[in-house]
Design an enzyme around this catalytic site. Structure first.
Site, short mmCIF file in Angstrom:
data_model
loop_
_atom_site.label_atom_id
_atom_site.label_comp_id
_atom_site.label_asym_id
_atom_site.label_seq_id
_atom_site.Cartn_x
_atom_site.Cartn_y
_atom_site.Cartn_z
N TRP A 66 -24.01 13.01 -5.94
CA TRP A 66 -22.75 12.34 -5.63
C TRP A 66 -22.29 12.90 -4.14
CZ3 TRP A 66 -22.99 7.86 -8.07
CH2 TRP A 66 -23.32 8.14 -9.48
N ASP B 288 -13.63 15.48 -5.15
CA ASP B 288 -14.49 14.46 -6.00
C ASP B 288 -14.48 15.26 -7.67
OD1 ASP B 288 -15.81 12.94 -7.95
OD2 ASP B 288 -17.41 12.80 -6.61
N LYS C 119 -16.06 10.17 -17.52
CA LYS C 119 -16.55 11.50 -18.03
C LYS C 119 -15.41 12.31 -18.81
CE LYS C 119 -19.80 10.66 -14.57
NZ LYS C 119 -19.91 10.51 -13.15
#
Ligand SMILES: *Cc1c(COP(=O)(O)O)cnc(C)c1O
Length: 360
Positions: free
Chosen positions: A102, A172, A196
């Site tokens: 990511w 992030d 998540k």
């Protein structure tokens, strides 16, 4: 089928008590005669839900008053672009850490907007550790410094907050927000997809320090400008109403457990059980460097692909599901997000030991 222990990396397990509340309130929310899904986002009753979710997140993360909390759409992936769109100044210079899949996508998106300095990377070793950060390599007047606190696919994390001086820190936190205490005041912007650790997919949380809002150029498309959402108190257009409601239930659940620090202790215990099992095994081998091990995503293999496949198959039969590693990493990945009960981790460890005995 009964409910299983779901180790999915995302969307992932939610607290059972939260699902039960949602179930009980589904048809008729607190006697108002409709489901939360069916309410106008501008109704008084919905605004209370929305404000409650915001207030709870502020409370459990101890978000200072000079920060705004937004519930946006488009996933964390949209933030890879929205952040440079809003936070670049005339310098158009970004420092970024390439610590995983990511993070790398964030790099690729950043390059479209800014001079992007990758200040550290573990790409060459397939992201099997969190790259060492050397402040001497940081750009002293970068527009911001971006990193990923937990690398979901490889299973590494960085708990220490990078020291970037006056350069705003952007993080992030998609896969470990609310899993351990982070001092929000050290950040310029924190973002995370909800799916998540906070709720269902479709909600992206952005926590942004006030002063950075002045940077957004007027020329931005309306929906991509943070100010649009801040100025309309999150109601410029229809927010992800049900997801924000559910996230609120999760925040309340975290609060009731004693807050993020209490949840962190449980997470350490949960992950500890599984790492201990790996470290005391003759067949299991962790994928990442010990000092960088994630509390949320535990990656390992059993020495060969055939045995890994057998492991996942038999685990599934035992009610332990979604253990297959990401396709480029192979092996297994156990996601032990906040909502995974410790019983799930105990059951997995028991299974791992039994599987090892039978498959040496
Ligand atoms: C899952 C994940 C993303 C992608 O999130 P989307 O909401 O699917 O866009 C980004 N960063 C990290 C660290 C993730 O775990």
């Amino acid at each position: 089928m009964e409910r299983v222990f779901n180790f999915s990396a995302g969307p992932s397990v939610l607290p059972e008590s939260v699902l039960k509340i949602a179930q009980a309130e589904l048809m008729n929310y607190k006697g108002c005669g409709t489901s939360v899904m069916e309410m106008s986002h501008r109704s008084k009753i919905y605004l209370e839900i929305f404000d409650n979710s915001t207030a709870l997140l502020k409370e459990i993360m101890d978000v200072p008053d000079n920060y705004k909390i937004l519930f946006l759409q488009g996933g964390a992936s949209t933030q890879f672009a929205m952040i440079p769109m809003n936070l670049l100044t005339d310098k158009k210079t970004v420092d970024i850490v390439d610590s995983g899949h990511w993070a790398h996508l964030a790099v690729k998106e950043s390059i479209k907007f800014a001079k992007t300095n990758v200040v550290a990377s573990s790409k060459d070793s397939k992201y099997d550790h969190f790259p060492v950060l050397d402040p001497a390599k940081f750009t002293p007047d970068a527009d911001y410094f971006h990193y990923t606190s937990n690398n979901t696919i490889f299973g590494t994390k960085l708990s220490a907050i990078p020291q970037t001086g006056n350069v705003p820190l952007v993080c992030d936190m998609s896969s470990n927000i609310l899993s351990e205490v982070y001092d929000v005041s050290k950040f310029g912007l924190i973002y995370a997809g909800a799916q998540k650790n906070m709720g269902p997919a479709g909600v992206t949380v952005v926590i942004i320090r006030d002063d950075l809002l002045a940077r957004s150029p007027e020329s931005l498309p309306t929906m991509f400008n943070y100010n649009t959402h801040v100025n309309a108190d999150g109601m410029y257009n229809t927010p992800p109403t049900y997801g924000v409601y559910l996230a609120g239930l999760v925040y309340q659940w975290v609060k009731d457990l004693g807050g993020v620090s209490a949840v962190h202790k449980i997470n350490e215990e949960k992950a500890g059980l599984i790492y201990d099992c790996i470290d005391n095994s003759a067949i299991y081998k962790g994928y990442v460097a010990k000092q960088d091990r994630s509390l949320m995503n535990i990656t390992f293999n059993s020495g060969n692909e055939e045995r890994d496949n057998k492991f996942c198959k038999e685990a599934e039969k035992a009610g332990l599901v979604n253990l297959k590693g990401y396709r480029t990493v192979g092996g297994m990945r156990v996601s032990t997000y906040n909502a995974m009960p410790i019983e799930g981790c105990r059951a997995l460890v028991e299974f791992m030991k039994k599987f090892e005995m039978e498959n040496k």
